[in-house]
Design an enzyme around this catalytic site. Structure first.
Site, PDB file in Angstrom:
ATOM      1  N   ASP A  59     -85.863  12.712 -69.402  1.00 15.86           N
ATOM      2  CA  ASP A  59     -87.363  12.962 -68.764  1.00 15.86           C
ATOM      3  C   ASP A  59     -87.409  11.807 -67.460  1.00 15.86           C
ATOM      4  O   ASP A  59     -86.440  11.460 -67.028  1.00 15.86           O
ATOM      5  CB  ASP A  59     -88.128  12.584 -69.924  1.00 15.86           C
ATOM      6  CG  ASP A  59     -88.061  11.184 -70.228  1.00 15.86           C
ATOM      7  OD1 ASP A  59     -87.140  10.612 -69.787  1.00 15.86           O
ATOM      8  OD2 ASP A  59     -89.117  10.648 -71.045  1.00 15.86           O
ATOM      9  N   PHE A 195    -109.107  12.909 -73.040  1.00 14.86           N
ATOM     10  CA  PHE A 195    -107.844  13.603 -72.568  1.00 14.86           C
ATOM     11  C   PHE A 195    -106.740  13.961 -73.888  1.00 14.86           C
ATOM     12  O   PHE A 195    -106.803  13.413 -74.495  1.00 14.86           O
ATOM     13  CB  PHE A 195    -107.082  12.730 -71.606  1.00 14.86           C
ATOM     14  CG  PHE A 195    -105.816  13.216 -71.016  1.00 14.86           C
ATOM     15  CD1 PHE A 195    -105.717  14.036 -69.754  1.00 14.86           C
ATOM     16  CD2 PHE A 195    -104.700  13.264 -71.711  1.00 14.86           C
ATOM     17  CE1 PHE A 195    -104.689  14.655 -69.376  1.00 14.86           C
ATOM     18  CE2 PHE A 195    -103.279  13.670 -71.295  1.00 14.86           C
ATOM     19  CZ  PHE A 195    -103.341  14.316 -69.973  1.00 14.86           C
ATOM     20  N   ARG A 251     -97.673  10.530 -58.296  1.00 16.07           N
ATOM     21  CA  ARG A 251     -98.224  11.240 -59.549  1.00 16.07           C
ATOM     22  C   ARG A 251     -99.853  11.433 -59.079  1.00 16.07           C
ATOM     23  O   ARG A 251    -100.342  10.360 -58.634  1.00 16.07           O
ATOM     24  CB  ARG A 251     -98.355  10.435 -60.731  1.00 16.07           C
ATOM     25  CG  ARG A 251     -96.747  10.281 -60.881  1.00 16.07           C
ATOM     26  CD  ARG A 251     -96.738   8.990 -62.122  1.00 16.07           C
ATOM     27  NE  ARG A 251     -97.598   9.084 -63.435  1.00 16.07           N
ATOM     28  CZ  ARG A 251     -96.738   9.657 -64.480  1.00 16.07           C
ATOM     29  NH1 ARG A 251     -95.575   9.853 -64.378  1.00 16.07           N
ATOM     30  NH2 ARG A 251     -97.430   9.779 -65.630  1.00 16.07           N
TER      31      ARG A 251
END
Length: 328
Positions: A59, A195, A251
């Site tokens: 990752d 979220f 990001r």
């Protein structure tokens, strides 16, 4: 081959493998000086096991990167701002159109008199209120606030808002407080649509100091864009900025909001409260309720956060590829 020869060969191979383990433990190239941590080989067969590796799956966050987020750039009302602006990308006017990147000092000036100052206000208000961060103060230094965030991204966004003049200072059970230009404002927290990996967004519904109810939403560009009102003139230019941020390895998040009429909120609140008290499939019911209110947004802009690569990552990946190992 006699049994005695075979036994001696076996012992020789084991000694060689043990020595390989010793070499790994003593290798200065894989010694981490900052924490005084050498490599530790826990099995004598490690070398032959490493030799069988063909694929490495990794990752990114926290493995290839430092997992230390830093607010770097933002796009507000189609205008791009950054903490540090490269000389060749500074804002200029071409054919009557402003292109390039402004610094954060220019953003502070635009907050006072630019036509987009209201959008900028809502953008920064969203960053400083739409989150689950907890502010902590030290007894000996009450003016210093340390933000405890569930994720580094949230912490970086709140810190970014502080950097731009919107300081989150307090969280109460039903409200949050921010300080702007030395004056404190309190926002009544009506609802939080949290979220999750399915929703890919978070929303807070607030009664603002001017008495109006607003929903602030931040999330992935795909889920925000499909929930925008048809009248969003800055969508195309914001999408271009998002593409530029992604190219730089940053990001990104999209930020949007809308005002909610009191009557619409009362009707929706009854639906949300019913979902919140549901015993079976409560999460799904809350998500369905959130879908009803998260619509017709006005796009405020986008944020770009840097999660810096750890030292030596490019060289390491290159070395692995040279050895014939495929990295995913």
């Amino acid at each position: 081959m006699s049994p005695l020869t075979l036994a001696s060969l076996f012992v020789t191979v084991e000694i060689v493998k043990y020595y390989h383990a010793f070499l790994i433990n003593s290798d200065l190239d894989i010694y981490y000086a900052e924490t005084d941590t050498p490599a530790v080989c826990r099995t004598s067969s490690l070398v032959e096991e490493l030799g069988q590796i063909e694929y490495i799956f990794s990752d990114k966050t926290g493995t290839l990167t430092c997992n230390m987020m830093e607010f770097k750039q933002c796009s507000i009302a189609g205008i791009c701002y950054a903490d540090e602006v490269p000389e060749d990308r500074r804002a200029t006017v071409q054919d009557g159109v402003e292109v390039g990147i402004h610094d954060f000092a220019r953003l502070a000036e635009n907050l006072k008199n630019h036509p987009s100052r209201e959008i900028m206000h809502h953008f920064l208000t969203l960053l400083s209120t739409c989150h689950t961060v907890i502010p902590e103060r030290k007894e000996d230094k009450p003016d210093e606030i340390k933000y405890q965030a569930a994720s580094p991204d949230e912490g970086a966004l709140v810190e970014g808002a502080v950097q731009l003049g919107y300081r989150f200072v307090a969280r109460k059970p039903r409200s949050v407080a921010i300080v702007v230009a030395g004056q404190q404002y309190e926002y009544e927290m009506l609802n939080i649509c949290e979220f999750n990996s399915t929703r890919k967004r978070m929303s807070t519904i607030l009664r603002c100091p001017d008495g109006k109810i607003r929903i602030y939403c931040k999330g992935a560009d795909t889920v925000i864009m499909e929930r925008l009102h048809e009248d969003n003139p800055m969508m195309e230019v914001t999408l271009q900025h998002l593409e530029d941020y992604a190219t730089e390895g940053l990001r990104t998040l999209c930020l949007a909001m809308r005002e909610i009429p009191d009557e619409e909120y009362r009707e929706w609140s009854a639906i949300y409260n019913k979902a919140a008290t549901t015993i079976n499939n409560r999460g799904d019911e809350l998500d369905k309720a959130a879908e009803l209110i998260e619509k017709d947004f006005y796009l405020l802009g986008a944020t770009a956060i840097e999660d810096r690569l750890q030292d030596g990552v490019p060289d390491t990946i290159h070395t692995l590829q040279t050895a014939g190992i495929k990295v995913w």
